[in-house]
Motif scaffolding. Structure first.
Motif, PDB file in Angstrom:
ATOM      1  N   TRP A 198       0.841  -1.192   0.000  1.00 40.04           N
ATOM      2  CA  TRP A 198       0.000   0.000   0.000  1.00 40.04           C
ATOM      3  C   TRP A 198       0.881   1.250   0.000  1.00 40.04           C
ATOM      4  CZ3 TRP A 198      -1.097  -4.352   2.800  1.00 40.04           C
ATOM      5  CH2 TRP A 198      -2.352  -4.948   2.598  1.00 40.04           C
ATOM      6  N   PHE A 199       0.457   2.254  -0.763  1.00 30.28           N
ATOM      7  CA  PHE A 199       1.207   3.495  -0.922  1.00 30.28           C
ATOM      8  C   PHE A 199       0.236   4.680  -0.889  1.00 30.28           C
ATOM      9  CE2 PHE A 199       2.951  -0.034  -3.239  1.00 30.28           C
ATOM     10  CZ  PHE A 199       4.301  -0.033  -2.954  1.00 30.28           C
ATOM     11  N   ASP A 200       0.717   5.818  -0.417  1.00 27.93           N
ATOM     12  CA  ASP A 200      -0.074   7.043  -0.413  1.00 27.93           C
ATOM     13  C   ASP A 200      -0.383   7.431  -1.862  1.00 27.93           C
ATOM     14  OD1 ASP A 200      -1.098   9.611  -0.259  1.00 27.93           O
ATOM     15  OD2 ASP A 200       0.402  10.338   1.160  1.00 27.93           O
ATOM     16  N   ALA A 201      -1.658   7.384  -2.247  1.00 28.18           N
ATOM     17  CA  ALA A 201      -2.038   7.650  -3.633  1.00 28.18           C
ATOM     18  C   ALA A 201      -1.825   9.105  -4.029  1.00 28.18           C
ATOM     19  CB  ALA A 201      -3.500   7.263  -3.860  1.00 28.18           C
ATOM     20  N   VAL A 202      -1.831  10.019  -3.061  1.00 30.76           N
ATOM     21  CA  VAL A 202      -1.617  11.436  -3.356  1.00 30.76           C
ATOM     22  C   VAL A 202      -0.140  11.706  -3.611  1.00 30.76           C
ATOM     23  CG1 VAL A 202      -1.805  13.782  -2.447  1.00 30.76           C
ATOM     24  CG2 VAL A 202      -3.647  12.127  -2.033  1.00 30.76           C
ATOM     25  N   ARG A 203       0.716  11.116  -2.795  1.00 31.71           N
ATOM     26  CA  ARG A 203       2.151  11.340  -2.945  1.00 31.71           C
ATOM     27  C   ARG A 203       2.725  10.565  -4.131  1.00 31.71           C
ATOM     28  NH1 ARG A 203       6.979  10.387   1.600  1.00 31.71           N
ATOM     29  NH2 ARG A 203       8.664  11.224   0.293  1.00 31.71           N
ATOM     30  N   PHE A 204       2.160   9.416  -4.432  1.00 26.36           N
ATOM     31  CA  PHE A 204       2.719   8.566  -5.492  1.00 26.36           C
ATOM     32  C   PHE A 204       1.676   8.244  -6.560  1.00 26.36           C
ATOM     33  CE2 PHE A 204       5.050   7.381  -1.544  1.00 26.36           C
ATOM     34  CZ  PHE A 204       6.309   7.852  -1.905  1.00 26.36           C
ATOM     35  N   PRO A 205       1.152   9.258  -7.241  1.00 26.85           N
ATOM     36  CA  PRO A 205       0.155   8.994  -8.289  1.00 26.85           C
ATOM     37  C   PRO A 205       0.799   8.264  -9.474  1.00 26.85           C
ATOM     38  CG  PRO A 205       0.875  11.280  -8.379  1.00 26.85           C
ATOM     39  CD  PRO A 205       1.488  10.699  -7.132  1.00 26.85           C
ATOM     40  N   GLY A 206       0.164   7.210  -9.925  1.00 25.64           N
ATOM     41  CA  GLY A 206       0.712   6.452 -11.044  1.00 25.64           C
ATOM     42  C   GLY A 206       1.854   5.530 -10.673  1.00 25.64           C
ATOM     43  N   PHE A 207       1.996   5.218  -9.394  1.00 19.23           N
ATOM     44  CA  PHE A 207       3.081   4.338  -8.960  1.00 19.23           C
ATOM     45  C   PHE A 207       2.987   2.976  -9.656  1.00 19.23           C
ATOM     46  CE2 PHE A 207       5.487   1.567  -6.125  1.00 19.23           C
ATOM     47  CZ  PHE A 207       6.561   2.361  -5.741  1.00 19.23           C
ATOM     48  N   GLU A 208       1.743   2.528  -9.913  1.00 18.81           N
ATOM     49  CA  GLU A 208       1.568   1.222 -10.542  1.00 18.81           C
ATOM     50  C   GLU A 208       2.161   1.189 -11.951  1.00 18.81           C
ATOM     51  OE1 GLU A 208      -1.891   3.641 -11.916  1.00 18.81           O
ATOM     52  OE2 GLU A 208      -0.768   3.391 -10.044  1.00 18.81           O
ATOM     53  N   LYS A 209       2.103   2.314 -12.656  1.00 18.07           N
ATOM     54  CA  LYS A 209       2.688   2.371 -13.995  1.00 18.07           C
ATOM     55  C   LYS A 209       4.209   2.271 -13.926  1.00 18.07           C
ATOM     56  CE  LYS A 209      -1.072   5.233 -15.822  1.00 18.07           C
ATOM     57  NZ  LYS A 209      -1.435   6.540 -16.429  1.00 18.07           N
ATOM     58  N   ALA A 210       4.776   2.955 -12.950  1.00 19.16           N
ATOM     59  CA  ALA A 210       6.232   2.881 -12.780  1.00 19.16           C
ATOM     60  C   ALA A 210       6.663   1.452 -12.468  1.00 19.16           C
ATOM     61  CB  ALA A 210       6.674   3.833 -11.671  1.00 19.16           C
ATOM     62  N   TYR A 211       5.886   0.770 -11.616  1.00 24.56           N
ATOM     63  CA  TYR A 211       6.257  -0.598 -11.258  1.00 24.56           C
ATOM     64  C   TYR A 211       6.088  -1.544 -12.446  1.00 24.56           C
ATOM     65  CZ  TYR A 211       6.734  -4.996  -8.827  1.00 24.56           C
ATOM     66  OH  TYR A 211       7.162  -6.234  -8.452  1.00 24.56           O
ATOM     67  N   ALA A 212       5.022  -1.348 -13.214  1.00 19.54           N
ATOM     68  CA  ALA A 212       4.799  -2.200 -14.377  1.00 19.54           C
ATOM     69  C   ALA A 212       5.949  -2.079 -15.370  1.00 19.54           C
ATOM     70  CB  ALA A 212       3.477  -1.843 -15.051  1.00 19.54           C
ATOM     71  N   GLU A 213       6.535  -0.889 -15.457  1.00 16.70           N
ATOM     72  CA  GLU A 213       7.631  -0.662 -16.400  1.00 16.70           C
ATOM     73  C   GLU A 213       8.971  -1.138 -15.866  1.00 16.70           C
ATOM     74  OE1 GLU A 213       7.512   3.487 -17.244  1.00 16.70           O
ATOM     75  OE2 GLU A 213       5.583   3.397 -18.288  1.00 16.70           O
ATOM     76  N   THR A 214       9.195  -0.988 -14.560  1.00 16.73           N
ATOM     77  CA  THR A 214      10.506  -1.303 -13.987  1.00 16.73           C
ATOM     78  C   THR A 214      10.572  -2.670 -13.322  1.00 16.73           C
ATOM     79  OG1 THR A 214       9.988  -0.321 -11.834  1.00 16.73           O
ATOM     80  CG2 THR A 214      10.882   1.159 -13.535  1.00 16.73           C
ATOM     81  N   GLY A 215       9.431  -3.166 -12.825  1.00 15.58           N
ATOM     82  CA  GLY A 215       9.441  -4.411 -12.068  1.00 15.58           C
ATOM     83  C   GLY A 215      10.178  -4.297 -10.757  1.00 15.58           C
ATOM     84  N   SER A 216      10.308  -3.061 -10.238  1.00 16.67           N
ATOM     85  CA  SER A 216      11.101  -2.816  -9.029  1.00 16.67           C
ATOM     86  C   SER A 216      10.460  -1.724  -8.189  1.00 16.67           C
ATOM     87  CB  SER A 216      12.529  -2.405  -9.408  1.00 16.67           C
ATOM     88  OG  SER A 216      13.219  -1.854  -8.314  1.00 16.67           O
ATOM     89  N   ILE A 217      10.267  -1.999  -6.909  1.00 16.12           N
ATOM     90  CA  ILE A 217       9.769  -0.975  -5.982  1.00 16.12           C
ATOM     91  C   ILE A 217      10.798   0.134  -5.849  1.00 16.12           C
ATOM     92  CG2 ILE A 217       9.173  -0.501  -3.579  1.00 16.12           C
ATOM     93  CD1 ILE A 217       6.962  -1.966  -5.028  1.00 16.12           C
ATOM     94  N   THR A 218      12.081  -0.221  -5.736  1.00 16.61           N
ATOM     95  CA  THR A 218      13.143   0.769  -5.551  1.00 16.61           C
ATOM     96  C   THR A 218      13.227   1.724  -6.744  1.00 16.61           C
ATOM     97  OG1 THR A 218      14.424  -0.752  -4.177  1.00 16.61           O
ATOM     98  CG2 THR A 218      15.614   1.071  -5.188  1.00 16.61           C
ATOM     99  N   LEU A 219      13.210   1.181  -7.960  1.00 15.04           N
ATOM    100  CA  LEU A 219      13.276   2.030  -9.147  1.00 15.04           C
ATOM    101  C   LEU A 219      12.013   2.866  -9.309  1.00 15.04           C
ATOM    102  CD1 LEU A 219      14.914  -0.414 -11.733  1.00 15.04           C
ATOM    103  CD2 LEU A 219      16.005   1.437 -10.428  1.00 15.04           C
ATOM    104  N   SER A 220      10.895   2.322  -8.871  1.00 18.50           N
ATOM    105  CA  SER A 220       9.645   3.086  -8.939  1.00 18.50           C
ATOM    106  C   SER A 220       9.687   4.273  -7.991  1.00 18.50           C
ATOM    107  CB  SER A 220       8.462   2.181  -8.608  1.00 18.50           C
ATOM    108  OG  SER A 220       8.351   1.128  -9.549  1.00 18.50           O
ATOM    109  N   PHE A 221      10.177   4.068  -6.777  1.00 18.09           N
ATOM    110  CA  PHE A 221      10.311   5.180  -5.830  1.00 18.09           C
ATOM    111  C   PHE A 221      11.244   6.255  -6.394  1.00 18.09           C
ATOM    112  CE2 PHE A 221       9.044   2.507  -1.965  1.00 18.09           C
ATOM    113  CZ  PHE A 221       7.867   3.218  -1.769  1.00 18.09           C
TER     114      PHE A 221
END
Length: 248
Positions: free
Chosen positions: A156-179
């Motif tokens: 779970w992630f703050d949706a306001v602070r990290f909008p579109g986090f799911e897209k970043a993860y889908a592209e990178t396959g990494s929580i660290t790279l998404s952050f």
């Protein structure tokens, strides 16, 4: 219950299928060095007499352990013990899936199974220091190492602070790279709570386990370097493939 059942801890009315009980005892016997010669499992008829069950039950137990990667069956030769060591997943101040296993595996990747924006429950809100009902993003992911599915996570992630986090993860396959795409280039593990349980239906499907398999559960909170929580996650690891190690 016969005397052999009592000796081996077999419970015929426990609600746990006999084949699963046999599978668990074979696994423990292999791990403790008391069953098999470290290379090959004893014949089915021996196992049947040893556990006080019929050969059909033994075959079901062996089939489950083959699916879970504990055993390897070879037609006409017998059943062999897979000697692969468990992957050590380190839990430390900077817990990362990719770097934690980089010296043990060749290929590592994360797969996005699904995502949804939802209202934070009291539990999630407390972990992320948000108000109950605040908008959070929930990610369902699976981690693979050398083609084997070793972990399944709900984060779970703050949706306001990290909008579109799911897209970043889908592209990178990494929580660290998404952050990193949101300017969070480093973060620290605040806490990890570890337990074990039987795999649920989703675990069985997504980790390719057989009913009754054990998963290690790690519930964790990660903070940015300013001490603000950025991730609350529950990860289920296949216990036959992964062991959790705590680094100080």
């Amino acid at each position: 219950m016969g005397p052999e059942d009592s000796q081996l801890g077999m419970e015929r009315r426990s609600g746990v299928a006999l084949w699963r009980q046999v599978a668990d005892r074979i696994r423990h016997g292999i791990g403790g060095g008391t069953l098999g010669d470290g290379h090959k499992l004893p014949p089915e008829i021996w196992l049947s007499e040893h556990f006080g069950v019929n050969r059909h039950t033994v075959r079901a137990a062996i089939a489950a352990l083959v699916q879970e990667g504990v055993l390897r069956a070879e037609q006409g030769r017998g059943t062999f013990i897979e000697s692969r060591k468990r992957l050590a997943y380190p839990i430390s101040a900077r817990t990362r899936f990719s770097t934690g296993m980089q010296h043990q595996t060749r290929d590592r990747r994360g797969i996005l199974l699904g995502h949804q924006q939802e209202e934070a429950s009291a539990r999630v809100a407390e972990a992320l220091a948000l108000e109950p009902g605040a908008a959070v993003l929930r990610l369902e992911t699976v981690s693979e190492a050398d083609g084997r599915r070793v972990g399944r996570a709900t984060g779970w992630f703050d949706a306001v602070r990290f909008p579109g986090f799911e897209k970043a993860y889908a592209e990178t396959g990494s929580i660290t790279l998404s952050f990193a795409r949101f300017g969070v280039n480093d973060y620290l593990r605040r806490s990890t709570l570890v337990s074990a349980r039987h795999a649920d239906t989703d675990d069985l499907e997504n980790l390719k386990l057989s009913p009754g398999a054990i998963v290690l559960v790690a519930i964790a909170i990660n903070d940015d370097l300013e001490g603000r929580p950025i991730q609350f996650a529950e990860t289920r690891f296949a216990a036959d493939l992964v062991e959790l190690t705590v680094e100080t």
